[in-house]
Enzyme design. Structure first.
Site, mmCIF file in Angstrom:
data_model
loop_
_atom_site.group_PDB
_atom_site.id
_atom_site.type_symbol
_atom_site.label_atom_id
_atom_site.label_comp_id
_atom_site.label_asym_id
_atom_site.label_seq_id
_atom_site.Cartn_x
_atom_site.Cartn_y
_atom_site.Cartn_z
ATOM 1 N N ARG A 159 0.392 -7.398 -6.684
ATOM 2 C CA ARG A 159 0.947 -8.161 -5.231
ATOM 3 C C ARG A 159 1.505 -9.368 -6.450
ATOM 4 O O ARG A 159 2.368 -10.165 -5.991
ATOM 5 C CB ARG A 159 0.168 -8.360 -4.191
ATOM 6 C CG ARG A 159 0.106 -7.421 -3.266
ATOM 7 C CD ARG A 159 -0.276 -8.047 -2.161
ATOM 8 N NE ARG A 159 -0.783 -6.732 -1.262
ATOM 9 C CZ ARG A 159 -1.652 -7.073 0.109
ATOM 10 N NH1 ARG A 159 -2.331 -7.921 0.064
ATOM 11 N NH2 ARG A 159 -2.047 -6.102 0.200
ATOM 12 N N ARG B 155 6.176 -19.256 -9.272
ATOM 13 C CA ARG B 155 5.239 -19.994 -8.900
ATOM 14 C C ARG B 155 4.709 -20.179 -10.747
ATOM 15 O O ARG B 155 4.280 -19.025 -10.999
ATOM 16 C CB ARG B 155 4.052 -19.272 -8.447
ATOM 17 C CG ARG B 155 4.406 -20.261 -7.017
ATOM 18 C CD ARG B 155 3.355 -19.534 -6.069
ATOM 19 N NE ARG B 155 2.133 -19.319 -6.267
ATOM 20 C CZ ARG B 155 1.302 -19.315 -4.812
ATOM 21 N NH1 ARG B 155 1.443 -19.326 -4.205
ATOM 22 N NH2 ARG B 155 -0.651 -19.341 -5.622
ATOM 23 N N LYS C 31 -3.122 -14.057 2.742
ATOM 24 C CA LYS C 31 -3.118 -15.404 3.826
ATOM 25 C C LYS C 31 -1.707 -15.415 4.159
ATOM 26 O O LYS C 31 -1.552 -15.911 4.655
ATOM 27 C CB LYS C 31 -3.455 -16.274 2.964
ATOM 28 C CG LYS C 31 -5.489 -16.071 2.502
ATOM 29 C CD LYS C 31 -5.680 -16.835 2.376
ATOM 30 C CE LYS C 31 -5.617 -17.364 0.394
ATOM 31 N NZ LYS C 31 -5.876 -16.773 -0.609
ATOM 32 N N ARG D 244 -8.046 -17.308 -11.962
ATOM 33 C CA ARG D 244 -7.848 -17.775 -9.902
ATOM 34 C C ARG D 244 -9.164 -16.471 -9.446
ATOM 35 O O ARG D 244 -9.162 -17.080 -8.494
ATOM 36 C CB ARG D 244 -6.376 -17.360 -9.410
ATOM 37 C CG ARG D 244 -5.405 -18.221 -10.276
ATOM 38 C CD ARG D 244 -3.940 -18.001 -9.398
ATOM 39 N NE ARG D 244 -3.428 -17.907 -8.206
ATOM 40 C CZ ARG D 244 -2.775 -16.975 -8.069
ATOM 41 N NH1 ARG D 244 -1.682 -16.750 -8.972
ATOM 42 N NH2 ARG D 244 -2.280 -16.946 -6.263
ATOM 43 N N ARG E 65 -12.472 -23.696 0.220
ATOM 44 C CA ARG E 65 -12.091 -23.256 -0.926
ATOM 45 C C ARG E 65 -13.030 -23.098 -1.515
ATOM 46 O O ARG E 65 -13.739 -22.240 -2.901
ATOM 47 C CB ARG E 65 -11.183 -23.307 -2.069
ATOM 48 C CG ARG E 65 -10.345 -22.370 -2.118
ATOM 49 C CD ARG E 65 -8.811 -22.906 -2.201
ATOM 50 N NE ARG E 65 -8.149 -21.763 -3.837
ATOM 51 C CZ ARG E 65 -6.992 -22.031 -2.675
ATOM 52 N NH1 ARG E 65 -6.818 -21.833 -1.963
ATOM 53 N NH2 ARG E 65 -6.201 -20.643 -3.420
HETATM 54 P P1 AP5 Z 1 0.740 -13.619 0.029
HETATM 55 O O1 AP5 Z 1 0.755 -13.733 1.300
HETATM 56 O O2 AP5 Z 1 1.487 -15.004 -0.779
HETATM 57 O O3 AP5 Z 1 -0.808 -14.240 -0.615
HETATM 58 P P2 AP5 Z 1 -1.891 -15.078 -0.381
HETATM 59 O O4 AP5 Z 1 -3.133 -15.200 0.375
HETATM 60 O O5 AP5 Z 1 -0.821 -16.118 0.433
HETATM 61 O O6 AP5 Z 1 -1.585 -16.015 -2.159
HETATM 62 P P3 AP5 Z 1 -1.549 -16.911 -2.843
HETATM 63 O O7 AP5 Z 1 -1.394 -16.889 -3.933
HETATM 64 O O8 AP5 Z 1 -0.204 -17.544 -2.490
HETATM 65 O O9 AP5 Z 1 -2.913 -17.292 -2.645
HETATM 66 P P4 AP5 Z 1 -3.791 -18.500 -3.274
HETATM 67 O O10 AP5 Z 1 -4.839 -19.113 -2.545
HETATM 68 O O11 AP5 Z 1 -3.940 -17.900 -5.132
HETATM 69 O O12 AP5 Z 1 -2.640 -19.745 -3.735
HETATM 70 P P5 AP5 Z 1 -2.554 -20.995 -3.362
HETATM 71 O O13 AP5 Z 1 -0.730 -21.396 -2.428
HETATM 72 O O14 AP5 Z 1 -3.779 -21.219 -1.829
HETATM 73 O O15 AP5 Z 1 1.267 -12.495 -0.076
HETATM 74 C C1 AP5 Z 1 1.022 -12.319 -1.728
HETATM 75 C C2 AP5 Z 1 1.801 -10.911 -2.806
HETATM 76 O O16 AP5 Z 1 2.214 -10.213 -1.731
HETATM 77 C C3 AP5 Z 1 3.079 -11.960 -1.844
HETATM 78 O O17 AP5 Z 1 4.438 -11.291 -2.759
HETATM 79 C C4 AP5 Z 1 3.247 -10.828 -0.767
HETATM 80 O O18 AP5 Z 1 5.357 -10.695 -0.113
HETATM 81 C C5 AP5 Z 1 3.286 -10.119 -1.105
HETATM 82 N N1 AP5 Z 1 2.442 -8.845 0.108
HETATM 83 C C6 AP5 Z 1 1.415 -9.346 1.217
HETATM 84 N N2 AP5 Z 1 0.669 -8.638 2.289
HETATM 85 C C7 AP5 Z 1 0.988 -7.412 1.311
HETATM 86 C C8 AP5 Z 1 0.763 -6.246 2.076
HETATM 87 N N3 AP5 Z 1 -0.043 -5.530 2.330
HETATM 88 N N4 AP5 Z 1 1.506 -5.223 0.770
HETATM 89 C C9 AP5 Z 1 2.180 -5.401 -0.115
HETATM 90 N N5 AP5 Z 1 2.286 -6.353 -0.529
HETATM 91 C C10 AP5 Z 1 2.224 -7.561 -0.141
HETATM 92 O O19 AP5 Z 1 -3.246 -21.714 -4.020
HETATM 93 C C11 AP5 Z 1 -2.806 -21.938 -5.410
HETATM 94 C C12 AP5 Z 1 -3.606 -23.197 -5.978
HETATM 95 O O20 AP5 Z 1 -3.043 -24.576 -5.333
HETATM 96 C C13 AP5 Z 1 -5.060 -22.836 -6.134
HETATM 97 O O21 AP5 Z 1 -5.012 -22.376 -7.214
HETATM 98 C C14 AP5 Z 1 -5.365 -24.058 -6.082
HETATM 99 O O22 AP5 Z 1 -5.360 -24.532 -7.898
HETATM 100 C C15 AP5 Z 1 -4.897 -24.651 -5.836
HETATM 101 N N6 AP5 Z 1 -5.222 -25.223 -4.395
HETATM 102 C C16 AP5 Z 1 -4.794 -25.024 -2.338
HETATM 103 N N7 AP5 Z 1 -5.771 -25.226 -2.297
HETATM 104 C C17 AP5 Z 1 -6.781 -25.961 -2.726
HETATM 105 C C18 AP5 Z 1 -8.207 -26.014 -2.034
HETATM 106 N N8 AP5 Z 1 -8.714 -25.581 -0.639
HETATM 107 N N9 AP5 Z 1 -8.889 -26.807 -2.861
HETATM 108 C C19 AP5 Z 1 -8.944 -26.707 -4.733
HETATM 109 N N10 AP5 Z 1 -7.470 -26.268 -4.832
HETATM 110 C C20 AP5 Z 1 -6.382 -25.890 -4.014
HETATM 111 MG MG MG Z 2 -1.075 -18.328 -0.352
#
Ligand code: AP5
Ligand code: MG
Length: 191
Positions: A125, A135, A14, A146, A90
């Site tokens: 990943r 993180r 994402k 997660r 979410r």
């Molecule tokens: P990346 O692009 O970072 O993926 P992402 O989907 O953004 O992953 P996140 O870990 O950020 O997702 P998340 O939904 O768990 O976290 P969030 O911050 O939203 O890619 C991941 C890795 O893969 C990177 O190293 C990248 O370089 C690599 N990569 C990307 N594409 C690739 C490819 N094609 N091939 C190979 N490698 C690749 O949320 C974190 C926490 O915050 C949640 O758990 C929750 O506690 C809280 N939170 C956030 N939003 C909410 C909400 N709306 N409601 C309640 N709690 C929330």
């Molecule tokens: Mg992210």
């Protein structure tokens, strides 16, 4: 105006794809994960509460994140062509709140793009990123939770957007460029 949601499991890409989409379409990137991490690093009251949930891989309460997102939408720069929501909604309750808050602002979502990635690839990943990301949620135990929380609380959001006829699934496996090309093809049909 292009208001869109980039959706999918933890590690599906994402954040990575958001950067490319923002550059091409001049959107404002609103990542609730980034907003929460910035509260944590500024050691705010919100940040202290949020960290307890994030460290375990649980979702922060709906009311809390909905308020944060509302503020972010109202503070967005007015020159952008729209918003890209990353990590929100979410839960179905968040989706309902989002559609309502946008309607009140004469805005609406155009499409939700769901990036499909195999579980094995998601875990590899995130573990790889965990080696350098700092993180608190990029460790195997938290990653597993997660992914479980994603299935139980977040996947139902797909159905909500399917019913609105705004749901598009995309293969999120492959190179970053390949996936971005698939996204631009979908967006070309929406804009
Ligand atoms: P990346 O692009 O970072 O993926 P992402 O989907 O953004 O992953 P996140 O870990 O950020 O997702 P998340 O939904 O768990 O976290 P969030 O911050 O939203 O890619 C991941 C890795 O893969 C990177 O190293 C990248 O370089 C690599 N990569 C990307 N594409 C690739 C490819 N094609 N091939 C190979 N490698 C690749 O949320 C974190 C926490 O915050 C949640 O758990 C929750 O506690 C809280 N939170 C956030 N939003 C909410 C909400 N709306 N409601 C309640 N709690 C929330
Ligand atoms: Mg992210």
């Amino acid at each position: 105006m292009l208001n869109m949601i980039i959706f999918g499991a933890p590690g599906c890409g994402k954040g990575t794809q958001s950067k490319l989409i923002v550059d091409k379409y001049k959107l404002t990137h609103l990542s609730t994960g980034d907003l929460l991490r910035s509260e944590i690093s500024s050691n705010t009251e919100l940040g202290v509460i949020a960290e307890k949930y994030i460290t375990k891989g649980n979702l922060v309460p709906d009311e809390m994140i909905i308020e944060i997102l509302k503020k972010a939408i109202d503070n967005r720069p007015d020159k952008s062509n729209g918003i890209i929501l990353d990590g929100f909604p979410r839960t179905v309750a968040q989706a309902v709140a989002l559609e309502e808050m946008l309607k009140n602002r004469d805005m609406s979502t155009v499409v939700l793009i769901d990036l499909h990635v195999d579980n094995h690839e998601l875990i590899s990943r995130l573990l790889y990123r965990g080696e350098t990301s700092g993180r608190c949620d990029d460790n195997l135990e938290t990653i597993k939770n997660r992914l479980e929380v994603y299935i139980s609380n977040t996947v139902p959001v797909c159905n909500f957007y399917q019913n609105l006829n705004k749901y598009k699934a995309i293969d999120g496996m492959g190179t970053i460029e390949e996936i971005f090309n698939r996204i631009t093809l979908v967006l070309a049909r929406c804009t």
